[in-house]
Every structure is written in structure tokens, then in C-alpha cells.
Design a protein around this motif. Structure first.
Motif, PDB file in Angstrom:
ATOM      1  N   CYS A  26      -0.083   2.999  -2.474  1.00 35.11           N
ATOM      2  CA  CYS A  26       0.454   4.535  -2.472  1.00 35.11           C
ATOM      3  C   CYS A  26       0.956   4.774  -3.844  1.00 35.11           C
ATOM      4  CB  CYS A  26       1.126   4.932  -1.459  1.00 35.11           C
ATOM      5  SG  CYS A  26       2.825   4.135  -1.498  1.00 35.11           S
ATOM      6  N   GLY A  27       1.129   3.875  -4.863  1.00 37.90           N
ATOM      7  CA  GLY A  27       1.592   4.059  -6.121  1.00 37.90           C
ATOM      8  C   GLY A  27       3.015   3.910  -6.214  1.00 37.90           C
ATOM      9  N   ALA A  28       3.629   3.803  -5.136  1.00 40.36           N
ATOM     10  CA  ALA A  28       5.346   3.825  -4.953  1.00 40.36           C
ATOM     11  C   ALA A  28       5.774   2.817  -5.883  1.00 40.36           C
ATOM     12  CB  ALA A  28       5.812   3.970  -3.844  1.00 40.36           C
ATOM     13  N   GLY A  71       9.932   1.939  -8.315  1.00 33.53           N
ATOM     14  CA  GLY A  71      10.187   1.617  -7.032  1.00 33.53           C
ATOM     15  C   GLY A  71      10.844   0.653  -6.875  1.00 33.53           C
ATOM     16  N   GLU A  72      11.150   0.718  -5.233  1.00 27.33           N
ATOM     17  CA  GLU A  72      12.135  -0.342  -4.743  1.00 27.33           C
ATOM     18  C   GLU A  72      11.457  -1.078  -3.523  1.00 27.33           C
ATOM     19  OE1 GLU A  72      16.391  -0.587  -2.804  1.00 27.33           O
ATOM     20  OE2 GLU A  72      16.119   0.721  -4.614  1.00 27.33           O
ATOM     21  N   VAL A  73      11.126  -2.216  -3.358  1.00 25.63           N
ATOM     22  CA  VAL A  73      10.529  -2.866  -2.291  1.00 25.63           C
ATOM     23  C   VAL A  73      11.419  -3.099  -1.130  1.00 25.63           C
ATOM     24  CG1 VAL A  73       8.372  -4.133  -3.742  1.00 25.63           C
ATOM     25  CG2 VAL A  73      10.805  -5.355  -3.224  1.00 25.63           C
ATOM     26  N   LYS A  74      10.796  -3.276  -0.020  1.00 27.25           N
ATOM     27  CA  LYS A  74      11.583  -3.852   1.209  1.00 27.25           C
ATOM     28  C   LYS A  74      11.198  -5.296   1.074  1.00 27.25           C
ATOM     29  CE  LYS A  74      13.203  -2.903   5.432  1.00 27.25           C
ATOM     30  NZ  LYS A  74      14.642  -2.405   5.477  1.00 27.25           N
ATOM     31  N   VAL A  75      12.182  -6.146   1.585  1.00 28.07           N
ATOM     32  CA  VAL A  75      11.850  -7.650   1.546  1.00 28.07           C
ATOM     33  C   VAL A  75      12.075  -8.256   2.878  1.00 28.07           C
ATOM     34  CG1 VAL A  75      12.646  -9.886   0.490  1.00 28.07           C
ATOM     35  CG2 VAL A  75      12.460  -7.895  -0.986  1.00 28.07           C
ATOM     36  N   TYR A  76      11.284  -8.877   3.444  1.00 26.38           N
ATOM     37  CA  TYR A  76      11.181  -9.531   4.704  1.00 26.38           C
ATOM     38  C   TYR A  76      11.739 -11.108   4.257  1.00 26.38           C
ATOM     39  CZ  TYR A  76      10.378 -12.251   9.100  1.00 26.38           C
ATOM     40  OH  TYR A  76      10.248 -13.208  10.076  1.00 26.38           O
ATOM     41  N   ARG A 115       9.450 -12.080   1.325  1.00 28.54           N
ATOM     42  CA  ARG A 115       8.136 -11.336   1.206  1.00 28.54           C
ATOM     43  C   ARG A 115       8.533  -9.932   1.039  1.00 28.54           C
ATOM     44  NH1 ARG A 115       4.215 -14.923   3.242  1.00 28.54           N
ATOM     45  NH2 ARG A 115       5.003 -16.737   4.303  1.00 28.54           N
ATOM     46  N   ALA A 116       8.122  -9.461  -0.213  1.00 28.29           N
ATOM     47  CA  ALA A 116       8.028  -7.951  -0.587  1.00 28.29           C
ATOM     48  C   ALA A 116       6.909  -7.005  -0.113  1.00 28.29           C
ATOM     49  CB  ALA A 116       8.419  -8.130  -2.129  1.00 28.29           C
ATOM     50  N   PHE A 117       7.232  -5.723   0.271  1.00 28.14           N
ATOM     51  CA  PHE A 117       6.267  -5.071   0.610  1.00 28.14           C
ATOM     52  C   PHE A 117       6.805  -3.666   0.407  1.00 28.14           C
ATOM     53  CE2 PHE A 117       8.615  -5.754   4.369  1.00 28.14           C
ATOM     54  CZ  PHE A 117       9.016  -4.428   4.786  1.00 28.14           C
ATOM     55  N   CYS A 118       5.772  -2.498   0.218  1.00 34.45           N
ATOM     56  CA  CYS A 118       6.007  -1.437  -0.269  1.00 34.45           C
ATOM     57  C   CYS A 118       6.586  -0.516   1.477  1.00 34.45           C
ATOM     58  CB  CYS A 118       5.008  -0.665  -0.588  1.00 34.45           C
ATOM     59  SG  CYS A 118       5.173   1.409  -0.813  1.00 34.45           S
ATOM     60  N   PRO A 142       1.421  -5.575   1.409  1.00 36.83           N
ATOM     61  CA  PRO A 142       2.305  -6.541   0.921  1.00 36.83           C
ATOM     62  C   PRO A 142       1.955  -7.014  -0.707  1.00 36.83           C
ATOM     63  CG  PRO A 142       0.489  -7.201   2.734  1.00 36.83           C
ATOM     64  CD  PRO A 142       0.238  -5.764   2.114  1.00 36.83           C
ATOM     65  N   LEU A 143       3.151  -7.320  -1.440  1.00 34.39           N
ATOM     66  CA  LEU A 143       2.940  -7.456  -2.878  1.00 34.39           C
ATOM     67  C   LEU A 143       3.163  -8.685  -3.334  1.00 34.39           C
ATOM     68  CD1 LEU A 143       5.079  -4.206  -3.289  1.00 34.39           C
ATOM     69  CD2 LEU A 143       2.482  -4.390  -3.818  1.00 34.39           C
ATOM     70  N   TRP A 144       4.307  -9.557  -2.986  1.00 31.88           N
ATOM     71  CA  TRP A 144       4.773 -10.814  -3.435  1.00 31.88           C
ATOM     72  C   TRP A 144       5.569 -11.511  -2.651  1.00 31.88           C
ATOM     73  CZ3 TRP A 144       6.170  -6.516  -6.295  1.00 31.88           C
ATOM     74  CH2 TRP A 144       7.815  -6.484  -6.160  1.00 31.88           C
TER      75      TRP A 144
END
Length: 139
Positions: free
Chosen positions: A10-12, A56-61, A73-76, A82-84
Motif C-alpha cells: 500500500c506504500g505506507a 512509516g512504522e511497522v508492526k512486529v510479531y 517479523r515486521a509487516f505493514c 510481510p517485509l523483513w
């Protein structure tokens, strides 16, 4: 290519990597299969110091990895891309999150003991049932 950029669908979230990748791998562990929806996880390893979130700011599990150490595990949080993941001292960047990944090819397979029988295995590259053994000191 020394600098790479990437982000979510989404580009966030946007990020930049300013050093060459340390390697490209395919992880077949159960956690990666869950994160991808069933497929193995294709990642490029970036030195942690070369990785920067630029928007932006990721959410991390967070969960415990096979090593016993925590893996994030970072994701938007907006689109769920899923990003990294961060199993320090590197960042395992999802190849699909990179703006350009056409020149990257895997050079090893990890956790093949957990692979589904339909997972693609690339001929001629090392494959390990779990993690590869560590290199002796000085190499």
C-alpha cells in the motif's frame, strides 16, 4: 547494485539498504511457511547497520527462533505485507518487498526438513535440514 529500496503493497512503509546483500536464501521452516501462507520464504540478508526505515512504522510479531533467541517479523499494519525479520546481526528482507529483485537468486536452502513436498528446490545449491553449521572462527 549497492543501494536498494523496498516497501509494502500500500506504500505506507518504505525502507532502504545501503550495503550489498550477504546472501540470498530460501527458508522452509514452519514459521516462514505460516508467514507466507504456505510457500517457502525467499530472503536477502542485509547487514543490520545498512538497513533503514525511510517511511512509516511497522508492526512486529516476536517469537522464539530455532536458536532460542527472539526473532521479530515486521509487516505493514495497514495492508499486512510481510517485509523483513530481524535475527540479529542481519535483517532478512523478503525478496517480494524489494522494489527490484530481478538480479537476485538463492544460494542456499534452509530448514528443508520442514519443506512441503511441493516446495521448489533449486538444483546445485546447498540445502540444509535446519541451519548450516557455523564457520570455524577466522574464516
Amino acid at each position: 547494485m549497492t543501494e536498494r529500496t523496498g516497501g509494502c503493497a500500500c506504500g505506507a512503509i518504505k525502507f532502504r539498504i545501503t550495503a550489498p546483500f550477504m546472501g540470498v536464501g530460501v527458508c522452509h521452516c514452519t514459521d516462514c511457511q505460516k508467514a507466507t501462507g504456505g510457500a517457502p520464504n525467499y530472503v536477502a540478508l542485509a547487514p543490520e547497520a545498512s538497513f533503514e526505515i525511510t517511511q512509516g512504522e511497522v508492526k512486529v510479531y516476536r517469537s522464539k527462533g530455532d536458536s532460542g533467541k527472539e526473532v521479530g517479523r515486521a509487516f505493514c499494519p495497514e495492508c499486512g505485507t510481510p517485509l523483513w525479520s530481524k535475527p540479529a546481526p542481519f535483517v532478512a528482507v523478503k525478496l517480494g518487498a524489494l522494489d527490484d529483485n530481478a538480479d537476485l537468486t538463492p544460494n542456499l536452502h534452509l530448514y528443508t526438513a520442514s519443506a512441503a513436498p511441493w516446495h521448489l528446490m533449486h538444483e546445485g545449491i546447498p540445502a540444509f535440514p535446519k541451519m548450516p553449521p557455523p564457520l570455524p572462527q577466522g574464516e
